[in-house]
Design an enzyme around this catalytic site. Structure first.
Site, PDB file in Angstrom:
ATOM      1  N   GLN A  18       1.047  -1.252   0.103  1.00 24.86           N
ATOM      2  CA  GLN A  18       0.254  -0.104   0.324  1.00 24.86           C
ATOM      3  C   GLN A  18       0.548   1.133   0.037  1.00 24.86           C
ATOM      4  O   GLN A  18       0.393   2.096  -0.197  1.00 24.86           O
ATOM      5  CB  GLN A  18      -1.240   0.157   1.015  1.00 24.86           C
ATOM      6  CG  GLN A  18      -1.942  -0.978   0.856  1.00 24.86           C
ATOM      7  CD  GLN A  18      -2.727  -0.476   2.512  1.00 24.86           C
ATOM      8  OE1 GLN A  18      -2.034  -1.691   3.699  1.00 24.86           O
ATOM      9  NE2 GLN A  18      -3.672  -0.456   3.186  1.00 24.86           N
ATOM     10  N   GLU A 159      -3.999 -10.181   9.262  1.00 26.02           N
ATOM     11  CA  GLU A 159      -5.944 -10.138   9.343  1.00 26.02           C
ATOM     12  C   GLU A 159      -5.758 -11.232   8.277  1.00 26.02           C
ATOM     13  O   GLU A 159      -6.561 -10.898   7.654  1.00 26.02           O
ATOM     14  CB  GLU A 159      -6.233  -9.129   8.672  1.00 26.02           C
ATOM     15  CG  GLU A 159      -6.262  -7.517   9.500  1.00 26.02           C
ATOM     16  CD  GLU A 159      -6.317  -6.483   9.481  1.00 26.02           C
ATOM     17  OE1 GLU A 159      -7.192  -6.332   7.696  1.00 26.02           O
ATOM     18  OE2 GLU A 159      -6.878  -5.107   9.345  1.00 26.02           O
ATOM     19  N   GLU A 374      -3.339  -1.814  14.516  1.00 24.47           N
ATOM     20  CA  GLU A 374      -4.533  -0.515  13.306  1.00 24.47           C
ATOM     21  C   GLU A 374      -5.410  -0.020  14.024  1.00 24.47           C
ATOM     22  O   GLU A 374      -6.484  -0.792  13.881  1.00 24.47           O
ATOM     23  CB  GLU A 374      -5.027  -0.860  11.938  1.00 24.47           C
ATOM     24  CG  GLU A 374      -3.350  -1.434  10.862  1.00 24.47           C
ATOM     25  CD  GLU A 374      -4.143  -2.533   9.461  1.00 24.47           C
ATOM     26  OE1 GLU A 374      -5.566  -2.002   9.671  1.00 24.47           O
ATOM     27  OE2 GLU A 374      -2.910  -2.971   9.685  1.00 24.47           O
TER      28      GLU A 374
HETATM   29  C1  BGP Z   1      -6.935  -3.428   7.711  1.00 24.54           C
HETATM   30  C2  BGP Z   1      -5.583  -3.685   6.911  1.00 24.54           C
HETATM   31  C3  BGP Z   1      -4.218  -2.329   6.467  1.00 24.54           C
HETATM   32  C4  BGP Z   1      -5.785  -1.041   5.669  1.00 24.54           C
HETATM   33  C5  BGP Z   1      -6.495  -0.624   6.742  1.00 24.54           C
HETATM   34  C6  BGP Z   1      -8.055  -0.082   6.535  1.00 24.54           C
HETATM   35  O1  BGP Z   1      -8.083  -3.878   7.066  1.00 24.54           O
HETATM   36  O2  BGP Z   1      -4.775  -4.391   7.666  1.00 24.54           O
HETATM   37  O3  BGP Z   1      -4.457  -2.726   4.908  1.00 24.54           O
HETATM   38  O4  BGP Z   1      -5.976  -0.876   3.902  1.00 24.54           O
HETATM   39  O5  BGP Z   1      -7.764  -2.043   7.157  1.00 24.54           O
HETATM   40  O6  BGP Z   1      -8.887  -0.473   5.341  1.00 24.54           O
HETATM   41  P1  BGP Z   1      -9.255  -0.420   3.748  1.00 24.54           P
HETATM   42  O7  BGP Z   1      -8.232   0.337   3.268  1.00 24.54           O
HETATM   43  O8  BGP Z   1      -9.695  -0.886   3.585  1.00 24.54           O
HETATM   44  O9  BGP Z   1      -9.871   1.422   4.627  1.00 24.54           O
END
Ligand code: BGP
Length: 468
Positions: A18, A159, A374
Protein backbone atom coordinates in the site's frame (compact mmCIF):
# COMPACT_ATOMS: atom_id res chain seq x y z
CA UNK A 1 -8.86 13.66 29.29
CA UNK A 2 -6.57 10.84 28.24
CA UNK A 3 -4.38 9.14 30.76
CA UNK A 4 -2.31 6.30 29.34
CA UNK A 5 0.53 4.59 31.21
CA UNK A 6 3.80 6.45 30.65
CA UNK A 7 5.50 3.42 29.03
CA UNK A 8 2.57 2.97 26.59
CA UNK A 9 3.79 2.86 22.97
CA UNK A 10 2.22 5.32 20.54
CA UNK A 11 3.27 4.45 17.02
CA UNK A 12 2.01 4.35 13.46
CA UNK A 13 1.43 1.66 10.85
CA UNK A 14 2.07 1.04 7.15
CA UNK A 15 2.08 -1.96 4.79
CA UNK A 16 4.46 -2.66 1.90
CA UNK A 17 2.07 -2.99 -1.05
CA UNK A 18 0.00 0.00 0.00
CA UNK A 19 2.89 2.35 0.56
CA UNK A 20 6.03 1.32 -1.33
CA UNK A 21 4.84 1.63 -4.92
CA UNK A 22 7.77 0.64 -7.17
CA UNK A 23 6.06 -2.66 -7.88
CA UNK A 24 8.06 -3.30 -11.04
CA UNK A 25 11.55 -2.30 -10.00
CA UNK A 26 14.65 -4.03 -8.66
CA UNK A 27 13.45 -7.50 -9.56
CA UNK A 28 10.26 -7.50 -7.47
CA UNK A 29 8.01 -10.42 -8.37
CA UNK A 30 4.34 -9.92 -9.14
CA UNK A 31 1.72 -10.50 -6.47
CA UNK A 32 -1.95 -11.49 -6.53
CA UNK A 33 -3.07 -7.86 -6.68
CA UNK A 34 -1.15 -6.84 -9.81
CA UNK A 35 -3.37 -8.64 -12.29
CA UNK A 36 -6.57 -8.06 -10.27
CA UNK A 37 -6.05 -4.28 -10.19
CA UNK A 38 -4.93 -4.12 -13.82
CA UNK A 39 -8.10 -5.94 -14.84
CA UNK A 40 -10.34 -3.68 -12.73
CA UNK A 41 -8.59 -0.62 -14.11
CA UNK A 42 -9.83 1.57 -11.24
CA UNK A 43 -6.49 2.45 -9.70
CA UNK A 44 -2.87 1.36 -9.69
CA UNK A 45 -0.61 0.43 -6.76
CA UNK A 46 2.04 2.66 -8.36
CA UNK A 47 3.34 5.01 -7.19
CA UNK A 48 1.22 4.90 -3.98
CA UNK A 49 3.15 7.10 -1.57
CA UNK A 50 6.42 5.83 -3.06
CA UNK A 51 7.75 4.71 0.33
CA UNK A 52 10.32 2.63 -1.61
CA UNK A 53 12.09 5.89 -2.46
CA UNK A 54 10.58 8.35 0.02
CA UNK A 55 11.20 6.38 3.22
CA UNK A 56 14.00 8.68 4.43
CA UNK A 57 11.51 11.57 4.31
CA UNK A 58 8.78 9.59 6.10
CA UNK A 59 11.20 8.45 8.79
CA UNK A 60 12.43 11.99 9.28
CA UNK A 61 8.79 13.02 9.74
CA UNK A 62 8.40 10.26 12.32
CA UNK A 63 11.40 11.53 14.23
CA UNK A 64 10.22 15.13 14.13
CA UNK A 65 6.76 14.10 15.32
CA UNK A 66 8.00 11.88 18.17
CA UNK A 67 6.92 8.60 16.56
CA UNK A 68 9.43 5.98 17.67
CA UNK A 69 7.57 2.77 16.73
CA UNK A 70 6.53 2.00 13.19
CA UNK A 71 4.77 -1.01 11.69
CA UNK A 72 6.09 -1.93 8.24
CA UNK A 73 5.85 -5.13 6.23
CA UNK A 74 8.35 -7.01 4.11
CA UNK A 75 7.09 -7.65 0.59
CA UNK A 76 7.65 -11.39 0.19
CA UNK A 77 8.08 -11.03 -3.60
CA UNK A 78 10.90 -8.47 -3.24
CA UNK A 79 12.93 -11.17 -1.47
CA UNK A 80 11.65 -14.27 -3.31
CA UNK A 81 10.22 -13.01 -6.63
CA UNK A 82 8.64 -16.44 -7.26
CA UNK A 83 7.63 -17.03 -3.66
CA UNK A 84 10.40 -19.61 -3.17
CA UNK A 85 13.79 -20.51 -4.62
CA UNK A 86 15.69 -17.62 -6.19
CA UNK A 87 16.52 -14.71 -3.87
CA UNK A 88 16.64 -11.13 -5.16
CA UNK A 89 19.60 -9.35 -3.50
CA UNK A 90 18.20 -5.88 -4.31
CA UNK A 91 15.08 -6.64 -2.29
CA UNK A 92 17.17 -7.88 0.63
CA UNK A 93 19.34 -4.76 0.42
CA UNK A 94 16.29 -2.48 0.42
CA UNK A 95 14.99 -3.79 3.74
CA UNK A 96 18.47 -3.61 5.32
CA UNK A 97 18.63 0.05 4.27
CA UNK A 98 15.12 0.68 5.57
CA UNK A 99 15.82 -0.88 8.98
CA UNK A 100 19.13 0.96 9.20
CA UNK A 101 17.43 4.27 8.47
CA UNK A 102 14.77 3.45 11.06
CA UNK A 103 17.41 2.82 13.70
CA UNK A 104 19.26 6.01 12.72
CA UNK A 105 16.04 7.92 13.38
CA UNK A 106 15.45 6.09 16.66
CA UNK A 107 12.48 4.11 15.31
CA UNK A 108 11.68 0.55 16.38
CA UNK A 109 10.42 -1.59 13.49
CA UNK A 110 7.42 -3.90 14.05
CA UNK A 111 7.59 -6.10 10.98
CA UNK A 112 4.78 -8.07 9.33
CA UNK A 113 5.72 -11.00 7.10
CA UNK A 114 2.45 -11.38 5.22
CA UNK A 115 0.28 -8.31 4.68
CA UNK A 116 -2.12 -9.47 1.94
CA UNK A 117 0.63 -9.80 -0.70
CA UNK A 118 1.07 -13.44 -1.70
CA UNK A 119 3.52 -13.77 -4.62
CA UNK A 120 1.65 -14.38 -7.88
CA UNK A 121 3.32 -17.76 -8.50
CA UNK A 122 2.03 -19.11 -5.21
CA UNK A 123 -1.35 -17.43 -5.67
CA UNK A 124 -1.76 -19.26 -8.99
CA UNK A 125 -1.08 -22.52 -7.16
CA UNK A 126 -3.96 -22.00 -4.75
CA UNK A 127 -2.65 -19.42 -2.30
CA UNK A 128 -3.61 -20.24 1.32
CA UNK A 129 -5.84 -23.09 0.15
CA UNK A 130 -2.79 -25.05 -0.98
CA UNK A 131 -1.07 -26.59 2.02
CA UNK A 132 2.31 -26.28 0.30
CA UNK A 133 1.96 -22.51 0.66
CA UNK A 134 2.58 -23.06 4.37
CA UNK A 135 6.02 -24.62 3.70
CA UNK A 136 6.97 -21.70 1.45
CA UNK A 137 5.80 -19.21 4.05
CA UNK A 138 7.81 -20.92 6.79
CA UNK A 139 10.92 -20.80 4.58
CA UNK A 140 10.39 -17.12 3.81
CA UNK A 141 9.93 -16.39 7.51
CA UNK A 142 13.08 -18.28 8.53
CA UNK A 143 15.05 -16.44 5.85
CA UNK A 144 13.83 -13.09 7.23
CA UNK A 145 14.52 -14.02 10.87
CA UNK A 146 18.10 -14.96 10.06
CA UNK A 147 18.79 -12.16 7.59
CA UNK A 148 17.19 -9.21 9.34
CA UNK A 149 18.67 -9.38 12.80
CA UNK A 150 17.87 -5.65 13.08
CA UNK A 151 14.25 -6.62 13.83
CA UNK A 152 13.03 -7.40 17.33
CA UNK A 153 9.25 -7.56 16.82
CA UNK A 154 7.81 -9.94 14.23
CA UNK A 155 4.22 -10.35 13.10
CA UNK A 156 3.43 -13.53 11.17
CA UNK A 157 0.22 -12.70 9.28
CA UNK A 158 -1.86 -9.55 9.07
CA UNK A 159 -5.62 -10.03 9.42
CA UNK A 160 -6.26 -13.62 8.34
CA UNK A 161 -9.99 -12.90 8.68
CA UNK A 162 -9.96 -10.10 6.11
CA UNK A 163 -8.03 -12.19 3.64
CA UNK A 164 -10.23 -15.28 3.97
CA UNK A 165 -13.46 -13.29 3.98
CA UNK A 166 -12.63 -10.90 1.18
CA UNK A 167 -11.00 -13.53 -1.03
CA UNK A 168 -13.74 -16.16 -0.57
CA UNK A 169 -16.97 -14.54 0.66
CA UNK A 170 -17.29 -10.93 -0.44
CA UNK A 171 -15.27 -11.17 -3.65
CA UNK A 172 -13.45 -7.89 -3.01
CA UNK A 173 -9.93 -9.36 -2.83
CA UNK A 174 -8.38 -11.49 -5.57
CA UNK A 175 -9.48 -14.00 -6.86
CA UNK A 176 -12.86 -12.39 -6.15
CA UNK A 177 -14.81 -15.50 -5.12
CA UNK A 178 -18.20 -15.08 -3.43
CA UNK A 179 -19.87 -17.02 -0.63
CA UNK A 180 -17.40 -19.92 -0.66
CA UNK A 181 -17.80 -20.75 3.03
CA UNK A 182 -15.89 -24.02 2.83
CA UNK A 183 -12.89 -22.29 1.27
CA UNK A 184 -13.13 -19.45 3.78
CA UNK A 185 -12.92 -21.75 6.81
CA UNK A 186 -10.33 -24.04 5.21
CA UNK A 187 -8.13 -21.03 4.45
CA UNK A 188 -8.58 -19.71 7.98
CA UNK A 189 -7.42 -23.05 9.32
CA UNK A 190 -4.38 -23.18 7.04
CA UNK A 191 -3.42 -19.63 8.03
CA UNK A 192 -3.75 -20.62 11.70
CA UNK A 193 -1.40 -23.52 10.99
CA UNK A 194 1.00 -21.33 8.99
CA UNK A 195 1.19 -18.84 11.84
CA UNK A 196 1.70 -21.68 14.34
CA UNK A 197 4.48 -23.33 12.35
CA UNK A 198 6.35 -20.04 12.04
CA UNK A 199 6.04 -19.35 15.78
CA UNK A 200 7.19 -22.88 16.62
CA UNK A 201 10.21 -22.53 14.29
CA UNK A 202 11.06 -19.13 15.75
CA UNK A 203 11.24 -20.70 19.20
CA UNK A 204 13.01 -23.85 18.00
CA UNK A 205 15.74 -21.68 16.47
CA UNK A 206 15.96 -19.78 19.77
CA UNK A 207 15.84 -16.47 17.94
CA UNK A 208 15.93 -13.28 19.95
CA UNK A 209 12.93 -10.96 19.85
CA UNK A 210 9.19 -11.35 20.06
CA UNK A 211 6.61 -12.82 17.75
CA UNK A 212 2.85 -12.46 17.39
CA UNK A 213 -0.04 -12.27 14.97
CA UNK A 214 -2.38 -9.43 13.98
CA UNK A 215 -6.13 -10.02 13.96
CA UNK A 216 -8.74 -7.65 12.59
CA UNK A 217 -11.66 -7.83 14.94
CA UNK A 218 -15.02 -6.34 14.14
CA UNK A 219 -16.91 -6.70 17.38
CA UNK A 220 -20.20 -8.43 16.71
CA UNK A 221 -23.38 -7.63 18.65
CA UNK A 222 -26.90 -9.01 18.21
CA UNK A 223 -29.08 -6.19 16.87
CA UNK A 224 -31.83 -7.04 19.37
CA UNK A 225 -32.02 -9.40 22.28
CA UNK A 226 -34.17 -11.88 20.33
CA UNK A 227 -32.77 -15.39 20.36
CA UNK A 228 -32.63 -15.48 16.56
CA UNK A 229 -30.46 -12.33 16.51
CA UNK A 230 -28.23 -13.72 19.21
CA UNK A 231 -27.68 -16.90 17.19
CA UNK A 232 -26.98 -14.84 14.08
CA UNK A 233 -24.40 -12.75 15.94
CA UNK A 234 -22.71 -15.87 17.27
CA UNK A 235 -22.47 -17.33 13.79
CA UNK A 236 -21.10 -14.10 12.36
CA UNK A 237 -18.53 -14.07 15.13
CA UNK A 238 -17.51 -17.68 14.40
CA UNK A 239 -17.14 -16.85 10.72
CA UNK A 240 -15.10 -13.71 11.28
CA UNK A 241 -13.38 -13.90 14.64
CA UNK A 242 -13.68 -16.92 16.88
CA UNK A 243 -12.29 -19.63 14.62
CA UNK A 244 -9.11 -17.59 14.13
CA UNK A 245 -8.83 -16.38 17.72
CA UNK A 246 -9.25 -19.87 19.18
CA UNK A 247 -6.89 -21.41 16.63
CA UNK A 248 -4.09 -18.96 17.31
CA UNK A 249 -4.58 -17.86 20.93
CA UNK A 250 -6.12 -20.93 22.54
CA UNK A 251 -4.44 -23.42 20.21
CA UNK A 252 -7.52 -25.60 19.83
CA UNK A 253 -11.04 -25.71 18.42
CA UNK A 254 -13.73 -26.86 20.83
CA UNK A 255 -16.35 -29.37 19.69
CA UNK A 256 -18.95 -26.65 20.08
CA UNK A 257 -17.02 -24.33 17.77
CA UNK A 258 -16.48 -27.05 15.17
CA UNK A 259 -20.19 -27.86 15.42
CA UNK A 260 -21.07 -24.26 14.58
CA UNK A 261 -18.67 -24.27 11.64
CA UNK A 262 -20.30 -27.49 10.38
CA UNK A 263 -23.77 -25.97 10.73
CA UNK A 264 -22.83 -22.89 8.71
CA UNK A 265 -21.31 -25.13 6.04
CA UNK A 266 -24.20 -27.61 5.96
CA UNK A 267 -26.86 -24.89 5.80
CA UNK A 268 -25.03 -23.35 2.87
CA UNK A 269 -24.69 -26.79 1.21
CA UNK A 270 -20.93 -26.84 1.47
CA UNK A 271 -18.58 -29.63 2.50
CA UNK A 272 -16.74 -29.87 5.81
CA UNK A 273 -13.16 -28.68 6.14
CA UNK A 274 -10.17 -30.90 6.80
CA UNK A 275 -8.08 -30.61 9.96
CA UNK A 276 -5.37 -33.13 10.83
CA UNK A 277 -3.99 -34.22 14.20
CA UNK A 278 -0.62 -32.81 13.21
CA UNK A 279 -2.18 -29.41 12.52
CA UNK A 280 -3.79 -29.42 15.94
CA UNK A 281 -0.51 -30.28 17.64
CA UNK A 282 1.16 -27.30 15.91
CA UNK A 283 -1.64 -24.97 17.04
CA UNK A 284 -1.50 -26.16 20.61
CA UNK A 285 2.26 -25.71 20.86
CA UNK A 286 2.30 -22.25 19.26
CA UNK A 287 -0.46 -20.80 21.42
CA UNK A 288 1.78 -21.26 24.45
CA UNK A 289 4.73 -19.62 22.74
CA UNK A 290 3.29 -16.51 21.18
CA UNK A 291 4.45 -13.23 22.75
CA UNK A 292 1.70 -10.84 21.77
CA UNK A 293 -1.43 -10.36 19.75
CA UNK A 294 -2.13 -7.32 17.60
CA UNK A 295 -5.69 -6.10 17.25
CA UNK A 296 -6.79 -4.04 14.26
CA UNK A 297 -10.09 -2.37 15.04
CA UNK A 298 -12.12 -0.01 12.88
CA UNK A 299 -15.80 -0.74 13.52
CA UNK A 300 -18.39 -3.03 15.05
CA UNK A 301 -21.26 -4.96 13.53
CA UNK A 302 -24.88 -5.23 14.65
CA UNK A 303 -26.33 -8.44 13.31
CA UNK A 304 -29.89 -9.58 12.75
CA UNK A 305 -31.08 -13.07 11.76
CA UNK A 306 -31.29 -13.51 8.02
CA UNK A 307 -32.31 -16.48 5.90
CA UNK A 308 -32.58 -14.92 2.45
CA UNK A 309 -29.95 -15.17 -0.27
CA UNK A 310 -26.45 -13.89 0.40
CA UNK A 311 -25.92 -10.41 -0.92
CA UNK A 312 -22.83 -8.27 -0.58
CA UNK A 313 -22.45 -4.81 -2.04
CA UNK A 314 -19.13 -3.20 -1.29
CA UNK A 315 -19.02 0.55 -0.85
CA UNK A 316 -15.63 1.17 -2.42
CA UNK A 317 -16.27 4.76 -3.46
CA UNK A 318 -17.25 6.50 -0.23
CA UNK A 319 -20.89 6.90 -1.26
CA UNK A 320 -22.62 6.77 2.09
CA UNK A 321 -25.46 4.28 2.37
CA UNK A 322 -24.50 2.16 -0.62
CA UNK A 323 -23.26 -0.95 1.23
CA UNK A 324 -25.19 -4.19 1.81
CA UNK A 325 -23.85 -7.03 3.88
CA UNK A 326 -26.11 -10.09 4.15
CA UNK A 327 -24.94 -13.65 4.57
CA UNK A 328 -27.40 -16.52 4.14
CA UNK A 329 -27.92 -18.61 7.26
CA UNK A 330 -25.51 -16.40 9.18
CA UNK A 331 -26.95 -12.89 9.49
CA UNK A 332 -27.32 -9.44 8.00
CA UNK A 333 -25.68 -6.26 9.20
CA UNK A 334 -28.04 -3.53 10.35
CA UNK A 335 -26.77 0.03 10.07
CA UNK A 336 -27.91 1.86 13.20
CA UNK A 337 -29.15 5.40 12.66
CA UNK A 338 -27.98 6.48 16.09
CA UNK A 339 -24.30 5.85 15.36
CA UNK A 340 -22.02 8.06 13.28
CA UNK A 341 -20.97 6.38 10.07
CA UNK A 342 -17.97 6.90 7.79
CA UNK A 343 -18.55 7.59 4.10
CA UNK A 344 -17.68 3.94 3.52
CA UNK A 345 -20.49 2.72 5.81
CA UNK A 346 -18.34 1.76 8.77
CA UNK A 347 -20.15 2.63 12.02
CA UNK A 348 -17.95 4.48 14.49
CA UNK A 349 -18.22 2.70 17.82
CA UNK A 350 -15.23 3.01 20.19
CA UNK A 351 -16.90 0.82 22.82
CA UNK A 352 -16.45 -2.10 20.41
CA UNK A 353 -12.69 -1.78 20.85
CA UNK A 354 -12.94 -1.87 24.65
CA UNK A 355 -15.26 -4.90 24.50
CA UNK A 356 -12.91 -6.74 22.16
CA UNK A 357 -9.88 -6.08 24.34
CA UNK A 358 -11.73 -7.35 27.40
CA UNK A 359 -12.86 -10.42 25.48
CA UNK A 360 -9.29 -11.29 24.53
CA UNK A 361 -8.13 -10.90 28.09
CA UNK A 362 -11.01 -12.98 29.50
CA UNK A 363 -11.17 -15.72 26.88
CA UNK A 364 -7.43 -16.06 26.26
CA UNK A 365 -5.83 -15.32 29.63
CA UNK A 366 -2.44 -16.64 28.54
CA UNK A 367 -2.05 -13.66 26.17
CA UNK A 368 0.67 -11.58 27.81
CA UNK A 369 0.55 -8.46 25.68
CA UNK A 370 -1.93 -6.83 23.31
CA UNK A 371 -1.13 -4.05 20.85
CA UNK A 372 -3.68 -2.13 18.85
CA UNK A 373 -1.80 -2.58 15.60
CA UNK A 374 -4.25 -0.55 13.49
CA UNK A 375 -7.00 1.94 14.21
CA UNK A 376 -7.87 5.09 12.33
CA UNK A 377 -10.36 6.99 10.24
CA UNK A 378 -10.57 6.97 6.45
CA UNK A 379 -11.70 10.30 4.95
CA UNK A 380 -11.76 12.25 1.69
CA UNK A 381 -9.35 15.10 2.31
CA UNK A 382 -7.54 17.94 0.61
CA UNK A 383 -5.58 20.95 1.87
CA UNK A 384 -7.55 24.14 2.56
CA UNK A 385 -6.65 27.50 0.98
CA UNK A 386 -3.74 28.03 3.33
CA UNK A 387 -2.44 24.53 2.64
CA UNK A 388 -3.49 23.05 6.01
CA UNK A 389 -5.43 19.86 6.61
CA UNK A 390 -7.85 20.18 9.44
CA UNK A 391 -8.81 16.60 10.32
CA UNK A 392 -10.44 17.19 13.69
CA UNK A 393 -12.78 14.22 13.03
CA UNK A 394 -9.72 11.96 12.97
CA UNK A 395 -8.40 13.40 16.22
CA UNK A 396 -11.78 12.79 17.81
CA UNK A 397 -11.81 9.24 16.44
CA UNK A 398 -8.34 8.39 17.75
CA UNK A 399 -8.94 10.05 21.09
CA UNK A 400 -12.24 8.28 21.71
CA UNK A 401 -10.70 4.90 20.91
CA UNK A 402 -7.66 5.61 23.09
CA UNK A 403 -10.02 6.47 25.95
CA UNK A 404 -11.46 2.95 25.71
CA UNK A 405 -7.93 1.56 25.73
CA UNK A 406 -7.02 3.57 28.79
CA UNK A 407 -10.17 2.36 30.59
CA UNK A 408 -9.52 -1.32 29.94
CA UNK A 409 -5.88 -0.98 31.00
CA UNK A 410 -7.19 0.24 34.36
CA UNK A 411 -9.29 -2.94 34.51
CA UNK A 412 -6.13 -5.02 34.10
CA UNK A 413 -6.12 -5.74 30.35
CA UNK A 414 -2.45 -5.84 29.23
CA UNK A 415 -2.56 -3.40 26.31
CA UNK A 416 0.98 -2.20 25.63
CA UNK A 417 0.70 0.02 22.60
CA UNK A 418 -1.29 1.63 19.81
CA UNK A 419 -0.35 2.11 16.16
CA UNK A 420 -2.46 4.58 14.24
CA UNK A 421 -3.40 3.55 10.72
CA UNK A 422 -1.73 5.08 8.94
CA UNK A 423 1.51 7.04 9.09
CA UNK A 424 0.94 8.71 5.73
CA UNK A 425 -1.84 8.57 3.11
CA UNK A 426 -1.45 5.53 0.91
CA UNK A 427 -3.52 3.35 -1.34
CA UNK A 428 -6.46 1.39 0.04
CA UNK A 429 -6.92 -2.13 -1.41
CA UNK A 430 -10.53 -1.84 -2.50
CA UNK A 431 -11.04 1.91 -2.31
CA UNK A 432 -8.04 3.39 -4.07
CA UNK A 433 -6.69 6.82 -3.28
CA UNK A 434 -9.63 8.88 -2.04
CA UNK A 435 -9.85 7.06 1.29
CA UNK A 436 -7.08 8.71 3.24
CA UNK A 437 -5.98 7.65 6.72
CA UNK A 438 -2.60 9.32 7.18
CA UNK A 439 -1.27 11.57 9.88
CA UNK A 440 0.62 13.02 6.93
CA UNK A 441 -1.18 14.13 3.79
CA UNK A 442 0.44 12.90 0.59
CA UNK A 443 0.16 14.65 -2.75
CA UNK A 444 0.32 11.53 -4.92
CA UNK A 445 1.60 13.51 -7.93
CA UNK A 446 4.46 15.44 -6.33
CA UNK A 447 4.89 13.08 -3.34
CA UNK A 448 4.96 16.10 -1.06
CA UNK A 449 4.02 15.34 2.56
CA UNK A 450 2.01 17.78 4.71
CA UNK A 451 1.47 17.08 8.41
CA UNK A 452 -2.25 17.13 9.18
CA UNK A 453 -3.66 18.63 12.35
CA UNK A 454 -3.82 15.07 13.74
CA UNK A 455 -0.04 14.71 13.32
CA UNK A 456 0.51 17.75 15.58
CA UNK A 457 -2.01 16.43 18.09
CA UNK A 458 -0.38 12.98 18.13
CA UNK A 459 3.04 14.59 18.53
CA UNK A 460 1.86 16.43 21.59
CA UNK A 461 0.18 13.32 22.98
CA UNK A 462 3.48 11.43 22.73
CA UNK A 463 5.39 14.37 24.22
CA UNK A 464 3.03 14.34 27.18
CA UNK A 465 3.42 10.57 27.54
CA UNK A 466 -0.18 9.71 26.75
CA UNK A 467 -1.72 12.42 28.92
CA UNK A 468 -3.69 15.10 27.18
C1 BGP B 1 -6.87 -3.26 7.33
C2 BGP B 1 -5.59 -3.54 6.60
C3 BGP B 1 -4.87 -2.33 6.12
C4 BGP B 1 -5.74 -1.15 5.74
C5 BGP B 1 -6.89 -0.93 6.69
C6 BGP B 1 -7.92 0.05 6.23
O1 BGP B 1 -7.76 -4.27 7.04
O2 BGP B 1 -4.70 -4.30 7.38
O3 BGP B 1 -3.99 -2.77 5.14
O4 BGP B 1 -6.06 -1.14 4.43
O5 BGP B 1 -7.56 -2.13 6.97
O6 BGP B 1 -8.82 -0.56 5.36
P1 BGP B 1 -9.32 0.10 4.04
O7 BGP B 1 -8.08 0.47 3.31
O8 BGP B 1 -10.10 -0.97 3.34
O9 BGP B 1 -10.16 1.23 4.43
Amino acid sequence: MLNLPKEFILGAATAAYQSEGATKVDGKGRVLWDYFLEEQGRFSPDPACDFYHQYPLDLKNCREFNITSLRVSIAWSRIFPDGSGRIEPKGVAFYHQLFKEMRTNGIEPYVTLHHFDTPEVLFSQGDWLNKEMIDHFVNFAIFCFKEFSEVRYWITINEPTTLAKQQRITGTFPPGEKFQFHKCFQQQHYMNVAHARVVNKFRELRLPGEIGIVHAIQTVYPYTDKESDRTAALRQDVLENKFLLDGTLKGSYSLELLGMVDTILAENQQERISITERDLAELEQAARKVDFVGVNYYYSKFIEAYNGPSEFIHNGTGTKGSAKRKIANVGQEVFRNDLPMTDWDWPIYPKGLGDTLKRIHNDYPQVKAIYITENGLGMKESPDQSGNINDSARIEYIESHLKEVSNVIKEGVPVKGYFVWSLQDMFSWTNGYNKRYGLFYVDFVTQERIPKQSAYWYKELIERKGKI
